[in-house]
Design a protein around this motif. Structure first.
Motif, PDB file in Angstrom:
ATOM      1  N   ARG A 176       0.927  -1.226   0.134  1.00  0.00           N
ATOM      2  CA  ARG A 176       0.395   0.048  -0.341  1.00  0.00           C
ATOM      3  C   ARG A 176       0.827   1.295   0.489  1.00  0.00           C
ATOM      4  O   ARG A 176       1.900   1.153   0.220  1.00  0.00           O
ATOM      5  N   GLU A 177       0.260   2.555   0.430  1.00  0.00           N
ATOM      6  CA  GLU A 177       1.173   3.451  -0.639  1.00  0.00           C
ATOM      7  C   GLU A 177       2.016   3.616   1.470  1.00  0.00           C
ATOM      8  O   GLU A 177       2.913   4.003   0.483  1.00  0.00           O
ATOM      9  N   GLU A 178       1.621   3.107   2.393  1.00  0.00           N
ATOM     10  CA  GLU A 178       2.033   3.821   3.384  1.00  0.00           C
ATOM     11  C   GLU A 178       1.897   2.110   3.924  1.00  0.00           C
ATOM     12  O   GLU A 178       2.032   2.566   5.424  1.00  0.00           O
ATOM     13  N   VAL A 217       5.001   1.596  -4.210  1.00  0.00           N
ATOM     14  CA  VAL A 217       4.600   0.303  -4.257  1.00  0.00           C
ATOM     15  C   VAL A 217       4.519  -0.465  -5.736  1.00  0.00           C
ATOM     16  O   VAL A 217       5.093  -1.802  -5.510  1.00  0.00           O
ATOM     17  N   GLU A 218       4.855   0.708  -6.542  1.00  0.00           N
ATOM     18  CA  GLU A 218       5.556  -0.379  -8.058  1.00  0.00           C
ATOM     19  C   GLU A 218       7.017  -1.124  -7.495  1.00  0.00           C
ATOM     20  O   GLU A 218       7.207  -2.254  -8.512  1.00  0.00           O
ATOM     21  N   ASN A 219       7.970  -0.826  -7.113  1.00  0.00           N
ATOM     22  CA  ASN A 219       8.977  -1.537  -6.985  1.00  0.00           C
ATOM     23  C   ASN A 219       9.255  -2.194  -5.824  1.00  0.00           C
ATOM     24  O   ASN A 219      10.735  -2.844  -5.961  1.00  0.00           O
ATOM     25  N   SER A 220       8.768  -2.302  -5.289  1.00  0.00           N
ATOM     26  CA  SER A 220       8.624  -3.448  -3.940  1.00  0.00           C
ATOM     27  C   SER A 220       8.134  -4.295  -3.873  1.00  0.00           C
ATOM     28  O   SER A 220       7.178  -4.766  -5.011  1.00  0.00           O
ATOM     29  N   MET A 242      10.811 -13.050   2.897  1.00  0.00           N
ATOM     30  CA  MET A 242      11.443 -11.108   2.918  1.00  0.00           C
ATOM     31  C   MET A 242      10.850  -9.838   1.639  1.00  0.00           C
ATOM     32  O   MET A 242      10.280 -10.799   1.141  1.00  0.00           O
ATOM     33  N   ILE A 243      10.494  -9.574   2.269  1.00  0.00           N
ATOM     34  CA  ILE A 243       9.902  -8.398   1.757  1.00  0.00           C
ATOM     35  C   ILE A 243      10.812  -7.361   1.635  1.00  0.00           C
ATOM     36  O   ILE A 243      11.600  -6.924   2.694  1.00  0.00           O
ATOM     37  N   ASN A 244      10.682  -7.146   0.391  1.00  0.00           N
ATOM     38  CA  ASN A 244      12.472  -5.831   0.183  1.00  0.00           C
ATOM     39  C   ASN A 244      10.869  -4.805  -0.506  1.00  0.00           C
ATOM     40  O   ASN A 244      11.029  -4.116  -1.540  1.00  0.00           O
ATOM     41  N   ILE A 245      11.284  -3.588   0.601  1.00  0.00           N
ATOM     42  CA  ILE A 245      10.326  -2.533   0.840  1.00  0.00           C
ATOM     43  C   ILE A 245      11.404  -1.076  -0.006  1.00  0.00           C
ATOM     44  O   ILE A 245      11.911  -1.079   0.203  1.00  0.00           O
ATOM     45  N   VAL A 246      10.459  -0.148  -0.833  1.00  0.00           N
ATOM     46  CA  VAL A 246      12.025   0.774  -1.590  1.00  0.00           C
ATOM     47  C   VAL A 246      10.986   1.878  -1.454  1.00  0.00           C
ATOM     48  O   VAL A 246      10.270   2.004  -1.509  1.00  0.00           O
ATOM     49  N   LYS A 247      11.751   3.198  -0.379  1.00  0.00           N
ATOM     50  CA  LYS A 247      10.716   4.051   0.032  1.00  0.00           C
ATOM     51  C   LYS A 247      10.756   4.720  -0.955  1.00  0.00           C
ATOM     52  O   LYS A 247      11.097   4.991  -2.247  1.00  0.00           O
ATOM     53  N   LYS A 248       9.839   5.771  -0.742  1.00  0.00           N
ATOM     54  CA  LYS A 248       9.000   6.404  -1.571  1.00  0.00           C
ATOM     55  C   LYS A 248       9.689   8.057  -2.583  1.00  0.00           C
ATOM     56  O   LYS A 248      10.020   8.093  -3.014  1.00  0.00           O
ATOM     57  N   THR A 249      10.591   8.531  -1.426  1.00  0.00           N
ATOM     58  CA  THR A 249      12.049   9.126  -1.654  1.00  0.00           C
ATOM     59  C   THR A 249      13.459   8.708  -0.670  1.00  0.00           C
ATOM     60  O   THR A 249      12.965   8.196   0.109  1.00  0.00           O
ATOM     61  N   GLU A 250      14.690   8.867  -1.769  1.00  0.00           N
ATOM     62  CA  GLU A 250      15.743   8.295  -0.743  1.00  0.00           C
ATOM     63  C   GLU A 250      15.672   9.787   0.001  1.00  0.00           C
ATOM     64  O   GLU A 250      15.630  11.712  -0.189  1.00  0.00           O
TER      65      GLU A 250
END
Length: 159
Positions: free
Chosen positions: A63-65, A92-95, A105-113
């Motif tokens: 989800r978004e958050e 969401v698209e790249n996680s 394993m869940i790999n989360i990509v932060k929205k902003t670095e």
């Protein structure tokens, strides 16, 4: 023959009533277990390791958050659910996620670095049964010039 049909019909009604009563009393749901999980982050990613063996029928919703994980442990068949609301937004698209024999394993990509989040979740309350830990094996030091390893060592010993 008509009496026999009535008896069978009455038994069927009784069996049906008992089944409905059981479903109503039990809630018709399986018990939910909250898995132990470890997390770490760097400026762009968050890694979540869910400690459930041989996950069957995994379901992961980004989800978004936040993220929702559901799955069954292979040997025991226990149902596990982890629903996390993050402090900030994620991509969401790249996680993504990966399933292994001994973990998930869940790999989360932060929205902003950005700098490290001060904590993972919106809420600072403890999760069910204290199932959240820091994954010190993946943690990176925020400030490359900092050598405050003593505080890291002390926090790690508490884990």
């Amino acid at each position: 023959n008509n009496k026999l049909d009535n008896m069978q019909f009455n038994k069927l009604i009784l069996l049906f009533t008992l089944s409905l009563t059981f479903l109503f009393v039990s809630g018709g749901e399986q018990s939910v277990n909250f898995p132990l999980f470890r997390w770490a982050q760097n400026r762009s990613k968050i890694w979540i390791t869910v400690q459930v063996l041989n996950v069957k029928s995994p379901k992961v919703e980004f989800r978004e958050e936040g993220v929702l994980f559901e799955g069954y442990a292979g040997e025991t068949g226990k149902f596990y659910r982890l629903d996390l609301d993050f402090l900030r937004g994620i991509d969401v698209e790249n996680s993504s996620w990966e399933r292994f024999d001994k973990k998930f394993m869940i790999n989360i990509v932060k929205k902003t670095e950005e700098k490290h989040w001060p904590h993972l979740l919106k809420s600072t309350k403890k999760l069910e049964e204290g199932n959240m830990r820091i994954d010190w094996t993946r943690w990176t030091v925020e400030d490359e010039g900092s050598t405050d390893l003593e505080s890291v060592k002390i926090q790690n010993e508490d884990d």
